[in-house]
Design a protein around this motif. Structure first.
Motif, short mmCIF file in Angstrom:
data_model
loop_
_atom_site.label_atom_id
_atom_site.label_comp_id
_atom_site.label_asym_id
_atom_site.label_seq_id
_atom_site.Cartn_x
_atom_site.Cartn_y
_atom_site.Cartn_z
N UNK A 1 0.79 -1.10 0.07
CA UNK A 1 -0.18 0.07 0.04
C UNK A 1 0.60 1.28 0.17
N UNK A 2 0.61 2.14 -0.95
CA UNK A 2 1.27 3.37 -1.11
C UNK A 2 2.59 3.28 -1.71
N UNK A 3 2.96 2.27 -2.30
CA UNK A 3 4.24 2.15 -2.99
C UNK A 3 4.15 1.44 -4.28
N UNK A 4 4.67 2.13 -5.19
CA UNK A 4 4.65 1.69 -6.60
C UNK A 4 6.07 0.84 -6.91
N UNK A 5 6.11 -0.30 -7.36
CA UNK A 5 7.37 -1.16 -7.47
C UNK A 5 7.44 -1.42 -8.96
N UNK A 6 8.57 -1.20 -9.55
CA UNK A 6 8.71 -1.18 -11.05
C UNK A 6 10.21 -2.17 -10.95
N UNK A 7 10.58 -2.64 -12.37
CA UNK A 7 11.82 -3.08 -12.55
C UNK A 7 12.42 -2.50 -13.64
N UNK A 8 13.80 -2.40 -13.57
CA UNK A 8 14.54 -1.60 -14.44
C UNK A 8 15.76 -2.50 -14.45
N UNK A 9 16.58 -2.07 -15.55
CA UNK A 9 17.88 -2.94 -15.73
C UNK A 9 19.07 -1.82 -16.12
N UNK A 10 20.06 -1.88 -15.38
CA UNK A 10 21.39 -1.19 -15.63
C UNK A 10 22.29 -1.75 -16.21
N UNK A 11 22.87 -1.19 -17.31
CA UNK A 11 23.99 -1.77 -17.96
C UNK A 11 25.09 -2.34 -17.24
N UNK A 12 25.59 -3.77 -17.37
CA UNK A 12 26.62 -4.09 -16.71
C UNK A 12 28.19 -3.39 -16.77
N UNK A 13 29.05 -3.40 -16.02
CA UNK A 13 30.33 -3.02 -16.06
C UNK A 13 31.22 -3.96 -16.98
N UNK A 14 31.78 -3.32 -18.02
CA UNK A 14 32.96 -3.85 -18.82
C UNK A 14 32.33 -5.18 -19.41
N UNK A 15 31.17 -5.32 -19.87
CA UNK A 15 30.66 -6.31 -20.74
C UNK A 15 30.06 -7.39 -19.90
N UNK A 16 29.92 -7.14 -18.50
CA UNK A 16 29.09 -7.96 -17.58
C UNK A 16 27.77 -7.89 -18.02
N UNK A 17 26.90 -9.02 -17.62
CA UNK A 17 25.36 -8.89 -17.62
C UNK A 17 24.83 -7.57 -17.22
N UNK B 1 22.36 -5.57 -15.23
CA UNK B 1 21.92 -5.81 -13.35
C UNK B 1 20.47 -5.28 -13.23
N UNK B 2 19.65 -6.11 -12.94
CA UNK B 2 18.15 -5.93 -12.67
C UNK B 2 18.06 -5.21 -11.52
N UNK B 3 17.35 -3.98 -11.43
CA UNK B 3 17.08 -3.12 -10.43
C UNK B 3 15.65 -3.21 -9.83
N UNK B 4 15.31 -3.51 -8.62
CA UNK B 4 13.86 -3.32 -8.27
C UNK B 4 13.76 -1.78 -7.55
N UNK B 5 12.71 -1.10 -8.07
CA UNK B 5 12.70 0.47 -7.57
C UNK B 5 11.18 0.52 -6.81
N UNK B 6 11.56 1.01 -5.63
CA UNK B 6 10.19 1.24 -4.82
C UNK B 6 10.03 2.87 -4.67
N UNK B 7 8.95 3.44 -4.95
CA UNK B 7 8.76 4.58 -5.09
C UNK B 7 7.38 4.90 -4.40
N UNK B 8 7.35 6.04 -3.57
CA UNK B 8 5.98 6.60 -3.05
C UNK B 8 4.90 6.84 -4.02
N UNK B 9 3.70 6.17 -3.73
CA UNK B 9 2.67 6.30 -4.83
C UNK B 9 2.29 7.75 -4.85
N UNK B 10 2.05 8.24 -6.21
CA UNK B 10 1.64 9.63 -6.56
C UNK B 10 2.80 10.61 -6.36
#
Length: 244
Positions: A45-61, A63-72
């Motif tokens: 309740x009151x939180x928006x959860x989204x998934x993002x990815x960040x480019x890996x370092x030096x050719x690494x895979x 990186x999945x990022x789970x982002x929690x943001x206050x709703x609204x």
């Protein structure tokens, strides 16, 4: 393998549940089952959860990022807490801290980001640290797009997550960024020795956890503000200092 420990820790050690990782696959599966039940019952309740990815370092895979943001809160730049999960560097995922991250997002009114870094032993050092650094760099680089205040990015974690947070602060210092305003370390894997032993500096640098900014006052000016607290204190009591 048994290792010596300080006799003063004996009472606390007796209260700790033993974690058997002799069969790592089984330990991971057991933890995943336990965490899945908590995840399903968590209150978002009151939180928006989204998934993002960040480019890996030096050719690494990536990186999945789970982002929690206050709703609204979209459109309003907010402080951010970058929080690697714990698990002894061999267990866990962002699911481990899901309930905590939801609560922190609500209580702090800040964005919380949990990287799904690679685990040892399949991916030895510095894989986890480089994954975490790649995610942190992406937050700072895309701060405007993500609605993050680039001057109010904190790092924090529990156990292995705290060790990674401390290492991130040192790595960011050594690489000239991203800027970190605060670090919160709960039961971190750090050496509190006040003097370097022979060859210990080289060993610690190889592990990514040294020199320890908490134990050596002469280094504190080069590191972000730090809070180290026992588990009984709430994260939000300390992290509110980073809210700005």
């Amino acid at each position: 393998m048994c290792r010596p420990y300080d006799p003063e820790l004996a009472a606390a050690l007796a209260m700790m549940a033993e974690v058997d990782i002799s069969d790592l696959a089984a330990a991971r599966a057991a933890q995943a089952r336990e965490v899945a039940a908590r995840f399903a019952a968590s209150d978002a309740t009151g939180v928006e959860v989204t998934l993002l990815t960040a480019p890996g370092s030096d050719g690494a895979p990536d990186v999945p990022l789970r982002v929690y943001r206050p709703a609204g809160s979209r459109g309003e730049p907010l402080p951010a807490l970058y929080a690697p999960h714990g698990g002894g560097f061999v267990l866990g995922s962002p699911d481990v801290d899901h309930e905590t991250n939801l609560r922190l997002t609500r209580e702090l009114g800040a964005i919380v980001v949990s990287p799904d870094y690679r685990l040892a032993p399949e991916h030895p050092y510095p894989a986890a640290l480089e994954d975490c650094y790649a995610g942190l760099s992406a937050l700072a680089r895309d701060a405007a797009e993500l609605g993050i205040r680039p001057d109010r990015i904190a790092v924090g974690g529990d156990s292995a997550g705290a060790g990674l947070a401390a290492a991130l602060a040192l790595l960011a210092r050594d690489r000239g960024g991203p800027a970190i305003c605060f670090q919160y370390l709960c039961s971190p894997a750090l050496d509190d020795a006040r003097e370097l032993r022979a060859n210990s500096g080289q060993r610690r640098r190889r592990l990514g956890f040294a020199p320890c900014p908490l134990a050596r006052p002469r280094l504190r000016s080069a590191c972000p503000a730090t809070s180290v607290a026992p588990r009984r204190r709430r994260w939000s009591e300390h992290l509110s200092r980073a809210r700005g």
